[in-house]
Design an enzyme around this catalytic site. Structure first.
Site, PDB file in Angstrom:
ATOM      1  N   GLU A  90      12.679   7.289  -0.508  1.00 20.46           N
ATOM      2  CA  GLU A  90      13.436   6.218  -1.161  1.00 20.46           C
ATOM      3  C   GLU A  90      12.825   5.839  -2.167  1.00 20.46           C
ATOM      4  O   GLU A  90      12.525   4.823  -2.709  1.00 20.46           O
ATOM      5  CB  GLU A  90      13.529   4.992  -0.004  1.00 20.46           C
ATOM      6  CG  GLU A  90      14.338   5.237   1.226  1.00 20.46           C
ATOM      7  CD  GLU A  90      14.706   3.967   2.229  1.00 20.46           C
ATOM      8  OE1 GLU A  90      13.932   2.950   2.048  1.00 20.46           O
ATOM      9  OE2 GLU A  90      15.598   3.974   2.975  1.00 20.46           O
TER      10      GLU A  90
ATOM     11  N   CYS B  41       4.744  -0.149 -17.481  1.00 19.85           N
ATOM     12  CA  CYS B  41       3.372  -0.115 -18.030  1.00 19.85           C
ATOM     13  C   CYS B  41       3.665   0.336 -19.574  1.00 19.85           C
ATOM     14  O   CYS B  41       4.578   1.008 -19.877  1.00 19.85           O
ATOM     15  CB  CYS B  41       2.650   0.850 -17.116  1.00 19.85           C
ATOM     16  SG  CYS B  41       2.882   2.521 -17.171  1.00 19.85           S
TER      17      CYS B  41
ATOM     18  N   GLU C 139      18.404   8.708   7.931  1.00 17.39           N
ATOM     19  CA  GLU C 139      17.873   7.498   9.021  1.00 17.39           C
ATOM     20  C   GLU C 139      18.853   6.692   9.358  1.00 17.39           C
ATOM     21  O   GLU C 139      19.994   6.547   8.682  1.00 17.39           O
ATOM     22  CB  GLU C 139      16.759   6.587   8.257  1.00 17.39           C
ATOM     23  CG  GLU C 139      15.555   7.389   7.695  1.00 17.39           C
ATOM     24  CD  GLU C 139      14.432   6.407   6.883  1.00 17.39           C
ATOM     25  OE1 GLU C 139      14.771   4.979   7.126  1.00 17.39           O
ATOM     26  OE2 GLU C 139      13.759   7.054   6.078  1.00 17.39           O
TER      27      GLU C 139
ATOM     28  N   GLU D  69       6.143  -2.693  10.761  1.00 21.46           N
ATOM     29  CA  GLU D  69       7.378  -2.214  11.484  1.00 21.46           C
ATOM     30  C   GLU D  69       7.211  -1.847  12.837  1.00 21.46           C
ATOM     31  O   GLU D  69       7.926  -1.181  13.638  1.00 21.46           O
ATOM     32  CB  GLU D  69       7.920  -0.894  10.644  1.00 21.46           C
ATOM     33  CG  GLU D  69       8.322  -1.149   9.230  1.00 21.46           C
ATOM     34  CD  GLU D  69       8.773   0.347   8.589  1.00 21.46           C
ATOM     35  OE1 GLU D  69       8.620   1.162   9.211  1.00 21.46           O
ATOM     36  OE2 GLU D  69       9.571  -0.080   7.630  1.00 21.46           O
TER      37      GLU D  69
ATOM     38  N   HIS E 206      10.600  -2.818  14.533  1.00 20.49           N
ATOM     39  CA  HIS E 206      11.641  -2.074  14.279  1.00 20.49           C
ATOM     40  C   HIS E 206      11.991  -0.833  15.186  1.00 20.49           C
ATOM     41  O   HIS E 206      11.323  -0.307  15.937  1.00 20.49           O
ATOM     42  CB  HIS E 206      11.193  -1.099  13.060  1.00 20.49           C
ATOM     43  CG  HIS E 206      12.368  -0.414  12.386  1.00 20.49           C
ATOM     44  ND1 HIS E 206      13.009   0.471  12.897  1.00 20.49           N
ATOM     45  CD2 HIS E 206      13.106  -0.796  11.316  1.00 20.49           C
ATOM     46  CE1 HIS E 206      14.334   0.896  12.143  1.00 20.49           C
ATOM     47  NE2 HIS E 206      14.290  -0.034  11.154  1.00 20.49           N
TER      48      HIS E 206
HETATM   49  C1  GLA Z   1      13.354   2.833   5.178  1.00 22.13           C
HETATM   50  C2  GLA Z   1      12.332   3.617   5.129  1.00 22.13           C
HETATM   51  C3  GLA Z   1      11.563   4.140   6.416  1.00 22.13           C
HETATM   52  C4  GLA Z   1      11.575   2.809   7.168  1.00 22.13           C
HETATM   53  C5  GLA Z   1      12.912   2.079   7.307  1.00 22.13           C
HETATM   54  C6  GLA Z   1      13.099   0.867   8.260  1.00 22.13           C
HETATM   55  O1  GLA Z   1      14.817   3.469   5.186  1.00 22.13           O
HETATM   56  O2  GLA Z   1      12.634   4.948   4.520  1.00 22.13           O
HETATM   57  O3  GLA Z   1      10.544   4.464   6.145  1.00 22.13           O
HETATM   58  O4  GLA Z   1      10.754   1.590   6.493  1.00 22.13           O
HETATM   59  O5  GLA Z   1      13.632   1.807   6.329  1.00 22.13           O
HETATM   60  O6  GLA Z   1      14.462   0.577   8.455  1.00 22.13           O
HETATM   61 ZN    ZN Z   2       4.547   3.243 -15.559  1.00 22.09          ZN
END
Ligand code: GLA
Ligand code: ZN
Length: 678
Positions: free
Chosen positions: A149, A156, A304, A352, A355
């Site tokens: 992600e 900086c 995911e 998490e 989760h």
């Molecule tokens: C994101 C991240 C994962 C995890 C999920 C939890 O999508 O990529 O590593 O943290 O959220 O929902």
């Molecule tokens: Zn930077």
């Protein structure tokens, strides 16, 4: 990519249990039981892979990979750049991100490194090369998952400097930059590129062209980093394709651009189900699926999704029985070749620990969630033929991030909210309800493949979009565009000579003024013919237009612009252009798109009226069309006879439509038909 049928599995972090081999054994047993054929490993494992600088420890990962592979489970291999080890932050503080007020962050969290830092790049390259060498030809590795992600920005000095170079390349001369950004306003002109500072809440924040270019730079710099990561794997001989996981409606990056740096698009979906009618959530989520598919016009991966409840949303709602299955099939219906979860096993601690996961803290398989996951696994395994099939929509919606950046930053007719996203969802939903597949494209895309184009609130015109739209309509396309379109050029400078820029002839009118409405205000659209008829409430923004050839179909009911056009239609070339003047509700868009498609004879995927809470989607192979009907209601859906007759021309591959045309609550039916059935 390897054809395993539909990939089923998810994020797996064995490094958290290396001291407990019995757990790892159980994982394997349970994965097989759940019909899991794919895991993603290694994304957050840097300190296990390189516990000390230059000292690599891959044996634990290799063991897992081998064992999984021997058991028929493949791996998407992560690169670990999303979270750095402590030694790296301590030794090289320049890798730590700086916020927009100039404060350097400390070690902790994740997704917080500088994309420019040569040291960070070098360290990432070193470990990626090692990984590439070690696993680049392993038959168990399907794909590389670069980082995690990507997002955020760094302020900086290194990034500041890179931004100045980026500007110099874009504009060539400082005079051009000054003109593009209109820096004559408040006499903010620059004499040289060295003087330009990135936007900051304690510095320059109101030069819209600067803000827009900074966001573009952030995308380009991130993309450069993504390419850097991919190249380090390639140089080490890794031949597998690469991806990185995108996020829901993420506004920090232009994904259309970023998608060019990867081979396959993948994304993470966490919709808030059970908060309103499920079909509304499904439309919003479906639009994101379609956006992801349209980035490359190829199948994508659902990287995911949560098997039960998340732990980071305001309320962590459990998924009611059947919803996970429904949402998983929705992804496949829209073009995903995978159903993957975050996560296989729930962490015992840290942020998490609550989760949702396939295997929870209880640690056994007799749980509701495990059982639902297992039954999804069984079904997916039966329908491997769907993998790789495409989607060929007749309709497209332009949903463009650069447009959104510019529009939402501009101080304009309604700083309280313009509702771009919501408007696009309304338009998208109206088209979907009629039973069309929809591509969700950007201004960078071609329009040749479509018969219907929706271009709501296209404030900023770039990439020659006005020429492409003109050609589209001239050649017989049906265009629906709206208020607040064609206002500025790609530097956010207002077009002279009237708006929508370059398309006044196509839409047959000129927009002259736009009224912002208070939250409590509304107006109505009524038929221009004066007959009794539908009236639609409109809110937020009302455009006042002067007709120059177009015909008014609806007019405003109230205010000093009572009687002014509110919806217009113009014939241009062999096509038609509709212009919606105000922010109208779903009912208006539903009726409009029904009328537009009927009049133009654009055929949806099925005949007959689709029940309101059923989504119809399709994928195609060379030979077949696979039609998906999904009931997002908690009640059975009843199909009318005409629709039923049309469906019965095919073979039911999954689910059931009873003789009376009933699809069960949260049910999915997949029907295979010969491609050219009609
Ligand atoms: C994101 C991240 C994962 C995890 C999920 C939890 O999508 O990529 O590593 O943290 O959220 O929902
Ligand atoms: Zn930077």
């Amino acid at each position: 990519m390897k054809n395993l049928g539909i990939w089923h599995g998810g994020d797996y972090s064995p490094e958290q249990w290396l001291q407990e081999p019995e757990i790892l054994e159980k994982d394997l047993e349970y994965m097989k039981k759940a019909g899991i054929n794919t895991v993603t490993m290694g994304m957050f494992a840097w300190s296990f892979l390189e516990p000390e600088e230059g000292k690599y420890e891959f044996s634990w990962l290799k063991e897992r990979l081998d064992q999984l592979y021997e058991n028929g489970i493949y791996t998407i291999m992560g690169t670990p750049s999303g979270a750095r080890p402590k030694w790296l932050a301590d030794k090289y503080p320049e890798v730590l991100r700086v916020d927009d007020t100039g404060r350097r962050q400390r070690f902790g969290g994740r997704h917080n490194h500088c994309y420019t830092s040569p040291v960070y790049r070098e360290k990432v390259k070193q470990i990626n090369e090692r990984l590439g060498k070690e696993f680049g030809s392993h038959p168990g590795v399907l794909l590389w998952h670069l980082s995690n992600e990507y997002g955020g920005e760094c302020h900086c000095p290194l990034c500041q400097d890179a931004f100045r170079k980026w500007l110099e390349q874009r504009y060539g001369s400082i005079e051009r930059l000054n003109r593009s950004w209109c820096t004559a306003f408040w006499s903010h002109g620059y004499q040289s590129f060295d003087q330009v500072e990135k936007p900051s809440p304690i510095g320059e924040s109101m030069v819209h062209g600067l803000n827009l270019d900074w966001k573009r730079f952030v995308t380009d710099q991130t993309m450069d980093f993504v390419r850097w990561e991919a190249a380090s794997l390639r140089e080490a001989g890794a031949g597998q394709p690469v991806t990185t996981n995108f996020m829901y409606d993420y506004q920090g990056l232009n994904y259309r651009k970023l998608s060019q740096a990867v081979d396959v698009v993948s994304w993470d979906t966490y919709p808030l189900w059970h908060k309103e009618k499920e079909i509304l959530t499904a439309r919003d989520n479906g639009m994101q699926h379609d956006f992801m598919r349209s980035l490359k016009k190829k199948p994508f991966l659902l990287m995911e999704s949560c098997p039960s409840s998340t732990n980071w949303q305001g309320v962590s709602k459990l998924k009611k029985p059947g919803l996970l299955r429904l949402a998983s099939w929705q992804a496949v219906a829209h073009g995903s070749d995978s159903v993957l979860y975050f996560q296989i096993r729930q962490s015992p601690g840290s942020s998490e620990k609550f989760h949702g996961a396939v295997i929870d803290h209880y640690g056994k398989t007799d749980t509701r969630v495990f059982e639902e996951v297992s039954s999804i696994g069984k079904e997916l395994a039966l329908l491997g033929e769907l993998s790789g099939t495409g989607v060929r929509p007749k309709a497209a919606l332009i949903y463009d991030m650069e447009n959104r950046w510019a529009m939402e930053d501009a101080q304009g007719p309604r700083n309280k909210g313009l509702y771009y996203h919501e408007t696009c969802v309304k338009v998208y939903s109206a088209i979907k309800k009629l039973g069309f597949n929809v591509d969700v494209i950007t201004m960078d895309d071609g329009l040749e493949d479509y018969q219907l184009l929706a271009a709501p609130m296209l404030y900023l015109y770039r990439s020659g979009i006005e020429e492409k739209i003109e050609e589209f309509v001239r050649n017989g396309g049906q265009l629906v565009t709206t208020y607040w379109s064609g206002i500025v050029d790609e530097s956010d400078r207002c077009f002279p000579g009237g708006v929508p820029h370059g398309l006044q002839e196509v839409v047959g009118l000129r927009s002259t003024e736009i009224d912002g409405l208070y939250d409590w205000e509304s107006n109505y659209m009524v038929p221009a013919s004066g007959e009794e008829g539908d009236r639609y409430e409109c809110r937020n923004l009302c455009d006042l237009v002067r007709l120059e050839g177009a015909e008014a179909l609806m007019i405003y009911k109230n205010d000093f612009y009572k009687g002014y056009p509110a919806l217009t239609k113009n014939h241009y070339g062999s096509g038609t252009a509709f212009y919606v003047c105000a922010d109208a509700g779903q009912d208006f868009y539903d009726d409009l798109f029904w009328k537009v498609t009927c009049e133009a004879g654009i055929q949806p995927l099925v005949e007959g009226i689709i029940p309101e809470e059923v989504e119809v989607t399709s994928r195609e192979s060379k030979q077949y069309e696979y039609l998906f009907l999904q009931n997002f209601s908690q009640k059975p859906a009843v199909l009318e006879q005409r629709l039923l007759d049309c469906l019965l021309k095919g073979t039911v591959l999954l689910g059931e439509i009873s003789g009376k045309g009933v699809i069960e609550s949260f049910g999915t039916v997949i029907i295979r038909r010969d491609l050219h059935w009609n």
